[in-house]
Design an enzyme around this catalytic site. Structure first.
Site, PDB file in Angstrom:
ATOM      1  N   VAL A  57     -26.970 -30.426  16.895  1.00  0.00           N
ATOM      2  CA  VAL A  57     -28.225 -29.731  16.601  1.00  0.00           C
ATOM      3  C   VAL A  57     -28.414 -28.552  17.554  1.00  0.00           C
ATOM      4  O   VAL A  57     -28.761 -27.447  17.135  1.00  0.00           O
ATOM      5  CB  VAL A  57     -29.421 -30.703  16.681  1.00  0.00           C
ATOM      6  CG1 VAL A  57     -30.726 -29.954  16.434  1.00  0.00           C
ATOM      7  CG2 VAL A  57     -29.253 -31.831  15.678  1.00  0.00           C
ATOM      8  N   GLU A 101     -41.146 -31.435  15.170  1.00  0.00           N
ATOM      9  CA  GLU A 101     -40.913 -31.360  13.714  1.00  0.00           C
ATOM     10  C   GLU A 101     -39.562 -31.945  13.340  1.00  0.00           C
ATOM     11  O   GLU A 101     -39.419 -32.599  12.305  1.00  0.00           O
ATOM     12  CB  GLU A 101     -40.987 -29.893  13.265  1.00  0.00           C
ATOM     13  CG  GLU A 101     -40.779 -29.666  11.789  1.00  0.00           C
ATOM     14  CD  GLU A 101     -41.859 -30.314  10.939  1.00  0.00           C
ATOM     15  OE1 GLU A 101     -42.990 -29.835  10.943  1.00  0.00           O
ATOM     16  OE2 GLU A 101     -41.572 -31.344  10.297  1.00  0.00           O
ATOM     17  N   ILE A 134     -37.325 -30.921   6.837  1.00  0.00           N
ATOM     18  CA  ILE A 134     -38.514 -31.041   5.986  1.00  0.00           C
ATOM     19  C   ILE A 134     -39.770 -30.838   6.834  1.00  0.00           C
ATOM     20  O   ILE A 134     -39.942 -31.513   7.838  1.00  0.00           O
ATOM     21  CB  ILE A 134     -38.565 -32.441   5.332  1.00  0.00           C
ATOM     22  CG1 ILE A 134     -37.303 -32.698   4.522  1.00  0.00           C
ATOM     23  CG2 ILE A 134     -39.803 -32.579   4.463  1.00  0.00           C
ATOM     24  CD1 ILE A 134     -37.213 -34.122   3.995  1.00  0.00           C
ATOM     25  N   GLY A 186     -18.154 -39.464   8.286  1.00  0.00           N
ATOM     26  CA  GLY A 186     -19.035 -39.007   9.362  1.00  0.00           C
ATOM     27  C   GLY A 186     -20.512 -39.123   9.031  1.00  0.00           C
ATOM     28  O   GLY A 186     -21.361 -38.640   9.769  1.00  0.00           O
ATOM     29  N   GLU A 202     -22.359 -43.856  11.761  1.00  0.00           N
ATOM     30  CA  GLU A 202     -21.751 -44.000  13.086  1.00  0.00           C
ATOM     31  C   GLU A 202     -20.784 -45.187  13.085  1.00  0.00           C
ATOM     32  O   GLU A 202     -20.872 -46.073  12.232  1.00  0.00           O
ATOM     33  CB  GLU A 202     -22.848 -44.307  14.127  1.00  0.00           C
ATOM     34  CG  GLU A 202     -24.018 -43.355  14.115  1.00  0.00           C
ATOM     35  CD  GLU A 202     -23.724 -42.061  14.847  1.00  0.00           C
ATOM     36  OE1 GLU A 202     -22.793 -42.040  15.675  1.00  0.00           O
ATOM     37  OE2 GLU A 202     -24.408 -41.062  14.567  1.00  0.00           O
ATOM     38  N   ASP A 246     -33.672 -46.636  13.020  1.00  0.00           N
ATOM     39  CA  ASP A 246     -33.950 -45.201  12.968  1.00  0.00           C
ATOM     40  C   ASP A 246     -35.169 -44.929  12.075  1.00  0.00           C
ATOM     41  O   ASP A 246     -36.063 -44.162  12.441  1.00  0.00           O
ATOM     42  CB  ASP A 246     -32.712 -44.476  12.429  1.00  0.00           C
ATOM     43  CG  ASP A 246     -32.961 -42.999  12.179  1.00  0.00           C
ATOM     44  OD1 ASP A 246     -33.000 -42.240  13.165  1.00  0.00           O
ATOM     45  OD2 ASP A 246     -33.139 -42.613  11.015  1.00  0.00           O
ATOM     46  N   LYS A 297     -39.048 -43.341  12.994  1.00  0.00           N
ATOM     47  CA  LYS A 297     -39.708 -42.273  12.241  1.00  0.00           C
ATOM     48  C   LYS A 297     -41.031 -42.756  11.646  1.00  0.00           C
ATOM     49  O   LYS A 297     -42.003 -42.002  11.580  1.00  0.00           O
ATOM     50  CB  LYS A 297     -38.761 -41.751  11.167  1.00  0.00           C
ATOM     51  CG  LYS A 297     -37.577 -40.989  11.793  1.00  0.00           C
ATOM     52  CD  LYS A 297     -36.407 -40.849  10.833  1.00  0.00           C
ATOM     53  CE  LYS A 297     -35.278 -40.037  11.461  1.00  0.00           C
ATOM     54  NZ  LYS A 297     -34.050 -40.069  10.631  1.00  0.00           N
TER      55      LYS A 297
END
Lengths: 444, 444
Positions: A14, A128, A135, A186, A189, A200, A204
């Site tokens: 990122v 964000e 998004i 990929g 993981e 995860d 969120k």
């Protein structure tokens, strides 16, 4: 117009996307927004990566060089994990710097506390990129939809599991087959736990609930977190026959008995907008009392989509700074105002698949167990043919309490003739989500 | 924390929704955002309406009482139309007041000029409610997606026509039947021109292009504006057979030969996210070079959804004001930097339905006309059986220039054996929209 200095910690997938996006569009931002962004500091472990990205001249391996640099206006934290990420936030705030981050795992526990520190130091914490990749859901909840009382948030917020469920459905692959393929591509993981076990998505969900309901919900507050390991190809097929698709949903709802926040695979009608969200894509469906139903859809992960969200946050902070204004500080964070409803108080519908002895009367016996535990059934049917001495039964309940379903399943486990409880998947009443909106709208 | 004073002009459907939403949530906004909003002035023609909404004490019939009131911080213009709406903007800006509006028709021509006046006066012009009702698309383009070069915007931005097309498709009703029903249900106006002829969608396309591309596009710049009057039930049926749905799209794309901005019915593959947007709902699909594909979906009109968007804008302005900060003024508006590509240079695919003489060789003759004009056909086929002496032909072209298709149609009009050109509908290459994103992403 003054140059706005960025200090970035983490220049991997990122972070590297962010650096390249800025290199590509630097002049566009000057022309379009009057914002001249400069990477003043870039911290990572590997100098070769800094070389590759063309930021060797500002490279450091010590994050304190970033947070302590008096020239840096905005710190971007993209290393993930707990430490030193949380220390970077605290030190940046202490130095009067805004922080932009995509660190959902850490923020799902620490957001409230860190927002308090940001507020006290007169700076902002922006995230964000932590939910739904590119998004613009965080901004929408914080700003454009701020006039609403948010009633329901239901999101497909984990691309890996959505990709897996989509391939199971389309190609008839098993969970294990599709996991192996996702790993080789990929998309998953080597240790897929965070994705396939729903962790995860739970992080969120905590962030979405915190922002959507102006309250404080942490990852640990969410007692019902189930991933997709228990979803078999058989369930995907039966769901399709029943007119449903199975999606891993992060759900946060305001109810009269508290906040209902949970993560689990759910059957939703094929006609619902969320059911069309395929592959690695994410979407967050939101019902507000005024706006009614909305949905935001897009790439939930990936280098450039996530960098897009980070850049949006950076430009939002940089625009006032470039024009010699001070961005409004983080609002004072709120304590939790509404209790979290325990999972066993969930009122939902349930799909259950059982393996039972192939004997007359067994179907009635199973139905009887649910009836005695206060659950009425919408349908019970044999599924497939006899498998030697056993047969499968599929049943779908009407809306009922989760604790009553659990009591029924406990009783069935001790029932002669019930060989196995193969699966239990919640069936979401998406019409109820919608009715809430319409009722609320007609009230205002 | 100081009270933020609102002056509202227009308390009809949307304005009334705004007043009621504020009454319902006033205390929530104080608690959640530290913002105490007060309606200091309400202007309308009918005092009975002010009475009904509980704003008689601040009622006036003269909008100058609102724009000139020294207490008013934010003016909300919700009367629509050209005058006095544009005068209200100018007078409010001259008095140093921010303006929030849903006036797409006026803003589609005047936004650039008015933004310049707002900029010069150090105030903001906000218009989230002008496109897509409660959908946070304006904010997303201006902020969260600001780091992207926007490549494609394609929106279903008119709920009336989407409702009509959905009912034609689902219930086999003709355009005239469904228009009459939409009018009786209040979904279509007595004079449906603005909706069914694409004018409302064109206004929104101009606003989306202006914001998305940081340029200036007015309604008059859009040369290709077609509504849905020419869409027959037969076309809806054939589209379904071909795997498409027909939607009225507002399209704005960045191309190497200028901005491609247009409004027309389009066939899009049933699998595309936009194809699932039914009834009065709206959605805007956006491709950014970094974020890739995104889509925002929701209620495009109605009292409370639109009031939700107005309230989002008001809270965005009111938050700094309540905390004794001055909101950042409107950015300096940009002149047009990219030319608008003429409609005849459009490179698209085309569906054409013809009535021809039921004679041998006619199909080959029609195909020959397209071939001579530089258009190759993806399919040509007879549609339905013989209708006495005529038969219908349906053809779909490969990607070709619009001017070549028009030349073919002109030639066919003069061809013996061609009784009628029944319809021509553009077939959007949604894969190309997507490819742009992927290519751009791999470039960054």
């Amino acid at each position: 117009m003054r140059t706005v200095n960025i200090g970035i910690v983490g220049i991997g997938t990122v972070g590297g996307g962010f650096v390249r996006l800025l290199q590509l569009h630097h002049d566009d931002y000057v022309r379009s927004y009057g914002v001249d962004l400069r990477i003043a500091r870039a911290c990572a472990l590997d100098p070769a990566r800094a070389e590759e990205l063309g930021v060797s001249d500002v490279f450091t391996t010590d994050w304190r060089d970033v947070t302590g640099d008096p020239d840096v206006d905005i710190v971007i934290e993209l290393i993930g994990g707990m430490h030193p990420a949380v220390d970077i936030f605290e030190d940046a705030f202490a130095h009067g710097k805004h922080v932009v981050s995509a660190n959902k795992a850490m923020l799902s526990g620490e957001m409230g506390r860190l927002a308090g520190i940001a507020h006290a130091n007169g700076v902002q914490l922006r995230c964000e990129a932590a939910v739904g990749g590119g998004i613009p859901i965080v901004e929408a909840l914080e700003h454009a939809l701020a006039g609403n009382s948010i009633l329901t948030i239901a999101g497909i917020v984990n691309g890996t599991t959505n990709y897996m469920l989509t391939r199971m459905e389309r190609e008839g692959l098993s969970f294990d087959e599709v996991l192996a393929q996702a790993q080789s591509l990929g998309y998953a993981e080597a240790d897929p736990t965070a994705d396939v076990d729903g962790l995860d998505a739970a992080a969120k969900a905590a962030i979405l609930a915190t922002i959507g309901f102006n309250t404080r919900v942490t990852r640990d507050d969410i007692s019902l977190v189930e991933g997709i390991r228990g979803v078999s190809l058989e369930d995907v097929r039966v769901a399709a026959e029943l007119g449903y698709r199975i999606k891993l949903l992060a759900i946060a709802r305001r109810t009269s008995s508290g906040l209902d926040v949970r993560v689990h695979p759910a059957m939703i009608p094929v006609e619902h907008m969320l059911a069309s969200v395929d592959g690695v894509y994410n979407a967050v469906y939101v019902v507000g009392d005024a706006v009614g139903e909305t949905m935001l859809y897009g790439a939930g992960a990936g280098s450039y989509p996530t960098a897009s969200a980070v850049m949006g946050d950076v430009l939002e902070l940089a625009t006032p700074i470039a024009h010699d204004r001070v961005p409004l500080p983080e609002a004072e964070p709120f304590p939790r105002v509404e209790p979290i409803r325990p999972a066993e108080s969930l009122h939902d519908r349930y799909y259950i698949r059982l393996t039972v002895a192939d004997e007359p009367g067994i179907l009635a016996e199973v139905a009887g167990v649910f009836g005695r535990n206060g659950t009425s059934l919408q349908q019970v049917r044999q599924h497939g043919g006899s498998q030697g001495s056993t047969v499968q039964i599929v049943l779908v309940t009407h809306r009922t309490l989760e604790r009553d379903v659990r009591a029924s399943l406990d009783e069935l486990r001790g029932t002669a003739g019930v060989a196995a409880i193969d699966s239990m998947i919640r069936v979401e009443d998406t019409q109820a989500w919608k009715r809430d909106a319409i009722e609320a709208s007609s009230r205002v």
